[in-house]
Design an enzyme around this catalytic site. Sequence first.
Site, PDB file in Angstrom:
ATOM      1  N   ILE A  60       0.505  52.952  10.138  1.00  0.00           N
ATOM      2  CA  ILE A  60       0.944  54.075   9.709  1.00  0.00           C
ATOM      3  C   ILE A  60       2.780  53.822   9.878  1.00  0.00           C
ATOM      4  O   ILE A  60       3.756  53.470   9.948  1.00  0.00           O
ATOM      5  CB  ILE A  60       1.077  55.337  11.103  1.00  0.00           C
ATOM      6  CG1 ILE A  60       1.033  56.580  10.729  1.00  0.00           C
ATOM      7  CG2 ILE A  60       1.535  54.075  12.111  1.00  0.00           C
ATOM      8  CD1 ILE A  60       1.037  56.932  11.957  1.00  0.00           C
ATOM      9  N   SER A  61       2.638  54.918   8.512  1.00  0.00           N
ATOM     10  CA  SER A  61       4.105  54.758   7.919  1.00  0.00           C
ATOM     11  C   SER A  61       5.199  54.758   8.563  1.00  0.00           C
ATOM     12  O   SER A  61       5.108  56.517   9.608  1.00  0.00           O
ATOM     13  CB  SER A  61       4.434  55.712   6.433  1.00  0.00           C
ATOM     14  OG  SER A  61       3.336  54.468   5.344  1.00  0.00           O
ATOM     15  N   GLN A  62       6.390  54.968   7.920  1.00  0.00           N
ATOM     16  CA  GLN A  62       7.552  55.486   8.970  1.00  0.00           C
ATOM     17  C   GLN A  62       8.052  56.619   8.617  1.00  0.00           C
ATOM     18  O   GLN A  62       7.610  57.459   7.014  1.00  0.00           O
ATOM     19  CB  GLN A  62       9.062  54.787   9.123  1.00  0.00           C
ATOM     20  CG  GLN A  62      10.052  55.384   9.583  1.00  0.00           C
ATOM     21  CD  GLN A  62      11.666  54.464   8.438  1.00  0.00           C
ATOM     22  OE1 GLN A  62      11.382  53.669   7.213  1.00  0.00           O
ATOM     23  NE2 GLN A  62      12.673  55.216   8.144  1.00  0.00           N
TER      24      GLN A  62
END
Length: 212
Positions: A60-62
């Site tokens: 899950i992206s920053q």
Amino acid sequence: MVDEVEVTYAETRGHTGLDAMSARVRAALAKVERHRLVPAGQQALAYRNHPLPIGHGQTISQPYIVALSTDLIAPQPHHVVLEIGTGSGYQAAVLAEIVAKVLSIEIIGSLGQEAKENLGKLGYSNIEIRIGDGYRGWPEKAPFDAIVVTAAAPQVPAALVAQLKPGGKMVIPVGAAGGTQELLLITKGTDGKSSQKKILPVRFVPLVPAKQ
């Protein structure tokens, strides 16, 4: 978390040209329940400003990257946005708080199905997810006001540029897998020609094509 993202905006403004999050992106980031889009073992870390593993070799992206990618496409309430790489559904949820419709493509069937179920539980009715090859885009739904790609391609896929409306914008990380890539902002002119701008160095999982 939102305050941490604002600090990162300030620290990177020399690269991005953005001093701070737009009001709409800030509101979306504050509203989306990130802990409900990560595995149970990661929920205690959900509101830290860094990526998290979600299984299948994906992340899950920053939150900063999600916010930045959203701001760079200049989303409007009437927009229809294509997302390549659904993952956990977090980027789609942030977009869905701002735009009219999000169409998202995920190549890993179980991951896409899980994201669909979780986003449904969160009440998002303006997100449509399809399992498929992101390199090909979603031609039958094109053209799109904007495109957000959440995995790194070795080069900008021509099919995605073709599916972008004149005047539209696309954010995509480009570069070799396993190393540092460049986040690019692609802008398609009203004449149909596209230009690109380097935003900042990033590290993304690779954009995987479908097996032939």
